[in-house]
Design a protein around this motif. Structure first.
Motif, PDB file in Angstrom:
ATOM      1  N   UNK A 194    -105.733 -26.130-168.674  1.00  0.00           N
ATOM      2  CA  UNK A 194    -105.162 -26.770-167.389  1.00  0.00           C
ATOM      3  C   UNK A 194    -106.768 -27.350-166.648  1.00  0.00           C
ATOM      4  N   UNK A 195    -106.664 -28.373-166.499  1.00  0.00           N
ATOM      5  CA  UNK A 195    -108.091 -28.904-165.806  1.00  0.00           C
ATOM      6  C   UNK A 195    -107.890 -29.341-164.470  1.00  0.00           C
ATOM      7  N   UNK A 196    -106.429 -29.162-163.899  1.00  0.00           N
ATOM      8  CA  UNK A 196    -106.334 -29.393-162.648  1.00  0.00           C
ATOM      9  C   UNK A 196    -105.117 -28.777-162.060  1.00  0.00           C
ATOM     10  N   UNK A 197    -105.087 -28.309-160.894  1.00  0.00           N
ATOM     11  CA  UNK A 197    -103.866 -27.398-160.430  1.00  0.00           C
ATOM     12  C   UNK A 197    -103.921 -27.544-158.774  1.00  0.00           C
ATOM     13  N   UNK A 198    -102.694 -27.253-158.380  1.00  0.00           N
ATOM     14  CA  UNK A 198    -102.503 -27.326-156.734  1.00  0.00           C
ATOM     15  C   UNK A 198    -101.199 -26.822-156.541  1.00  0.00           C
TER      16      UNK A 198
END
Length: 230
Positions: A194-198
């Motif tokens: 995972x390179x971006x999460x929110x």
């Protein structure tokens, strides 16, 4: 994958549950070849004009590559023991992935995150509209810590819901954390790191408490949902 890592001087990474990863390793679905050790699907590497098949590298690997589109079913099955530890006489835990969608063609940044979240919901039947931007966490891997804390120290944990530390033993709480780590490892084994999460809003599914986390890898996006209903 081994050939790719050697070719581009990128190290292989492994999780404590036995899955292997290589950052930036691009995959596409290929045709199964008779005799391959990879029984779920075969893979080929696309690297511009320099195409070479990684079936033999995969055959040498002890861990078969996993189909990204199988991730929701795999996560639901893997989450069942964890859900059992989080249930109580009045509440039922749920942990699952929404649909998996490709990230190709999306715009980076907040608007891109919002667009990916909308694409995930549009792939299902919820009809939910994402109306606010999705702010990425400072660390792409923050989602793992959030998920683990919720099942060990947060509202997902029965001992915390009832403020009764005796409701679950320390061993059971530790096991919940280990199972959460295993679910997270499984997600990345299917989709890549995972390179971006929110945090992202989502449809109300009847839960009394829930949280949705948008997870974005190099090639795929999905939403991890965990919650409690009565």
């Amino acid at each position: 994958m081994e050939d790719y890592a050697s070719r581009y001087n990128i190290g292989l990474r492994s999780s404590h549950t036995g899955y292997f990863f290589c950052d930036g390793f691009p995959l596409e679905v290929g045709a199964q070849r008779a005799g391959d050790d990879v029984v779920s699907w075969a893979l080929s590497l696309v690297a511009g004009d320099d195409h070479f098949v990684t079936r033999d590298a995969a055959q040498r690997s002890r861990t078969p590559m996993l189909n990204p589109l199988d991730a929701p079913d795999a996560v639901s099955a893997a989450a069942e023991p964890l859900e059992g530890l989080l249930d109580d006489c009045n509440h039922v835990a749920s942990i699952y992935l929404f649909h998996v969608v490709p990230v190709a063609g999306t715009t980076p940044g907040h608007d891109g995150m919002k667009g990916l979240a909308q694409a995930v919901y549009d792939a299902g039947v919820s009809g939910h509209q994402v109306r606010t931007p999705v702010d990425p966490f400072e660390s792409p891997q923050a989602w793992r810590d959030i998920f683990r804390r919720q099942v060990t120290e947060g509202f997902m944990q029965p001992a915390q819901r009832y403020s009764d530390p005796n409701l679950r033993t320390p061993v059971e709480i530790r096991q919940a954390g280990e199972l959460a780590d295993g679910v997270a490892d499984l997600i990345e084994a299917h989709l890549g790191p995972v390179r971006s999460s929110g945090d992202v809003g989502g449809p109300h599914m009847g839960d009394m408490w829930w949280r949705n986390l948008l997870l974005v890898t190099s090639n795929w996006a999905t939403i991890l949902r965990f919650g409690i209903c009565d």
